[in-house]
Design a protein around this motif. Structure first.
Motif, mmCIF file in Angstrom:
data_model
loop_
_atom_site.group_PDB
_atom_site.id
_atom_site.type_symbol
_atom_site.label_atom_id
_atom_site.label_comp_id
_atom_site.label_asym_id
_atom_site.label_seq_id
_atom_site.Cartn_x
_atom_site.Cartn_y
_atom_site.Cartn_z
ATOM 1 N N LEU A 110 0.910 -1.365 -0.105
ATOM 2 C CA LEU A 110 -0.002 -0.096 0.134
ATOM 3 C C LEU A 110 0.841 1.270 0.049
ATOM 4 O O LEU A 110 0.552 2.323 -0.709
ATOM 5 C CB LEU A 110 -0.884 0.014 1.063
ATOM 6 C CG LEU A 110 -1.910 -1.040 1.123
ATOM 7 C CD1 LEU A 110 -2.857 -0.956 2.598
ATOM 8 C CD2 LEU A 110 -3.026 -0.756 0.257
ATOM 9 N N ALA A 111 1.917 1.331 0.952
ATOM 10 C CA ALA A 111 2.824 2.531 0.680
ATOM 11 C C ALA A 111 3.470 2.758 -0.542
ATOM 12 O O ALA A 111 3.772 3.631 -0.934
ATOM 13 C CB ALA A 111 3.790 2.310 2.095
ATOM 14 N N VAL A 112 4.060 1.551 -1.203
ATOM 15 C CA VAL A 112 4.461 1.691 -2.377
ATOM 16 C C VAL A 112 3.599 2.144 -3.178
ATOM 17 O O VAL A 112 4.049 2.905 -4.199
ATOM 18 C CB VAL A 112 5.381 0.224 -2.702
ATOM 19 C CG1 VAL A 112 5.675 0.409 -4.191
ATOM 20 C CG2 VAL A 112 6.235 -0.118 -1.895
ATOM 21 N N SER A 113 2.415 1.844 -3.474
ATOM 22 C CA SER A 113 1.347 2.269 -4.300
ATOM 23 C C SER A 113 1.303 3.824 -4.125
ATOM 24 O O SER A 113 1.007 4.529 -5.164
ATOM 25 C CB SER A 113 0.222 1.393 -4.325
ATOM 26 O OG SER A 113 0.352 0.169 -4.669
ATOM 27 N N ALA A 114 1.049 4.057 -2.825
ATOM 28 C CA ALA A 114 0.830 5.557 -2.593
ATOM 29 C C ALA A 114 2.102 6.264 -3.029
ATOM 30 O O ALA A 114 1.768 7.394 -3.445
ATOM 31 C CB ALA A 114 0.419 5.667 -1.053
ATOM 32 N N ALA A 115 3.146 5.906 -2.804
ATOM 33 C CA ALA A 115 4.289 6.646 -2.912
ATOM 34 C C ALA A 115 4.362 6.750 -4.646
ATOM 35 O O ALA A 115 4.845 7.846 -5.280
ATOM 36 C CB ALA A 115 5.563 6.093 -2.343
ATOM 37 N N LYS A 116 3.961 5.766 -5.261
ATOM 38 C CA LYS A 116 4.131 5.878 -6.893
ATOM 39 C C LYS A 116 3.207 6.906 -7.147
ATOM 40 O O LYS A 116 3.477 7.403 -8.214
ATOM 41 C CB LYS A 116 3.916 4.488 -7.580
ATOM 42 C CG LYS A 116 4.917 3.635 -7.426
ATOM 43 C CD LYS A 116 4.567 2.416 -8.053
ATOM 44 C CE LYS A 116 5.771 1.171 -7.965
ATOM 45 N NZ LYS A 116 5.622 -0.027 -8.364
ATOM 46 N N GLU A 117 2.018 7.157 -6.638
ATOM 47 C CA GLU A 117 0.971 8.022 -6.920
ATOM 48 C C GLU A 117 1.064 9.272 -6.494
ATOM 49 O O GLU A 117 0.476 10.158 -6.563
ATOM 50 C CB GLU A 117 -0.458 7.349 -6.555
ATOM 51 C CG GLU A 117 -0.837 6.042 -7.138
ATOM 52 C CD GLU A 117 -1.930 5.633 -6.715
ATOM 53 O OE1 GLU A 117 -2.675 6.190 -5.694
ATOM 54 O OE2 GLU A 117 -2.362 4.333 -6.892
ATOM 55 N N GLY A 118 2.314 9.409 -5.767
ATOM 56 C CA GLY A 118 2.700 10.843 -5.218
ATOM 57 C C GLY A 118 1.887 11.068 -3.917
ATOM 58 O O GLY A 118 2.168 12.246 -3.481
ATOM 59 N N ALA A 119 1.185 10.288 -3.478
ATOM 60 C CA ALA A 119 0.247 10.557 -2.246
ATOM 61 C C ALA A 119 0.896 9.925 -1.094
ATOM 62 O O ALA A 119 0.521 10.281 0.213
ATOM 63 C CB ALA A 119 -1.000 9.823 -2.528
ATOM 64 N N GLY A 120 2.152 9.448 -1.195
ATOM 65 C CA GLY A 120 2.503 8.649 0.129
ATOM 66 C C GLY A 120 3.971 8.995 0.197
ATOM 67 O O GLY A 120 4.554 9.791 -0.512
ATOM 68 N N ASP A 121 4.566 8.570 1.327
ATOM 69 C CA ASP A 121 6.005 9.060 1.737
ATOM 70 C C ASP A 121 6.786 7.975 1.219
ATOM 71 O O ASP A 121 6.704 6.517 1.643
ATOM 72 C CB ASP A 121 6.063 8.946 3.264
ATOM 73 C CG ASP A 121 7.371 9.427 3.828
ATOM 74 O OD1 ASP A 121 8.295 9.537 2.936
ATOM 75 O OD2 ASP A 121 7.636 9.451 5.024
ATOM 76 N N ALA A 122 7.872 8.217 0.463
ATOM 77 C CA ALA A 122 8.844 7.150 -0.151
ATOM 78 C C ALA A 122 9.572 6.497 1.129
ATOM 79 O O ALA A 122 9.964 5.265 0.997
ATOM 80 C CB ALA A 122 9.479 7.717 -1.285
ATOM 81 N N GLY A 123 9.860 7.304 2.062
ATOM 82 C CA GLY A 123 10.802 7.058 3.180
ATOM 83 C C GLY A 123 10.088 5.992 3.848
ATOM 84 O O GLY A 123 10.606 4.675 4.378
ATOM 85 N N ALA A 124 8.892 5.912 4.093
ATOM 86 C CA ALA A 124 7.955 5.100 4.916
ATOM 87 C C ALA A 124 7.861 3.735 3.917
ATOM 88 O O ALA A 124 7.764 2.662 4.817
ATOM 89 C CB ALA A 124 6.391 5.685 5.180
ATOM 90 N N ALA A 125 7.886 3.941 2.785
ATOM 91 C CA ALA A 125 7.474 2.483 1.943
ATOM 92 C C ALA A 125 8.946 1.878 2.084
ATOM 93 O O ALA A 125 8.905 0.615 2.084
ATOM 94 C CB ALA A 125 7.329 3.018 0.324
#
Length: 134
Positions: A84-99
């Motif tokens: 979920l975190a990787v998907s969110a980061a790819k969409e620009g909505a999440g934190d890449a560090g958290a992923a």
């Protein structure tokens, strides 16, 4: 009249010899029985000790398998969070560090699962080995 007395004396001597030999054989048999009983008691004690060891190893295996199951469940949950975190980061909505942190945690949990699986395999082999000695 002398012949029957001599015959009886000879027969008496033979019977006395037979009695002595029988008593000696009986004494030998008693000694062997005592030794066999002692060996049986030792064997029973060793068997009891082995059974205790088997029980202890089986209990450790049950505990380890339970831990392995818990860690596997945790691994699946963290994998889902990572995805979920990787998907969110790819969409620009999440934190890449958290992923990245979640991905690292997945790696750690995968190693822990592998380690526990190896330990469980070793314990299973030990249980099998102990059963062969019973």
């Amino acid at each position: 009249a002398r012949q029957p007395v001599e015959d009886l004396t000879a027969e008496n001597t033979e019977l006395q010899t037979y009695v002595v030999e029988t008593e000696e054989a009986l004494e030998t048999a008693r000694g062997q029985l005592t030794e066999s009983q002692a060996a049986l008691r030792r064997h029973e004690a060793e068997t009891e000790e082995l059974q205790l060891t088997v029980s202890e190893v089986e209990q450790a295996l049950v505990e380890l398998e339970s831990q392995l199951e818990e860690t596997t469940v945790e691994l699946e949950m963290v994998r889902e969070q990572r995805d979920l975190a990787v998907s969110a980061a790819k969409e620009g909505a999440g934190d890449a560090g958290a992923a990245a942190e979640l991905a690292a945690h997945v790696g750690e949990l995968e190693l822990e699962v592998e380690r526990k699986e190896r330990q469980a395999d070793q314990l299973r082999l030990r249980v099998d080995d102990l059963y062969h000695h019973l």
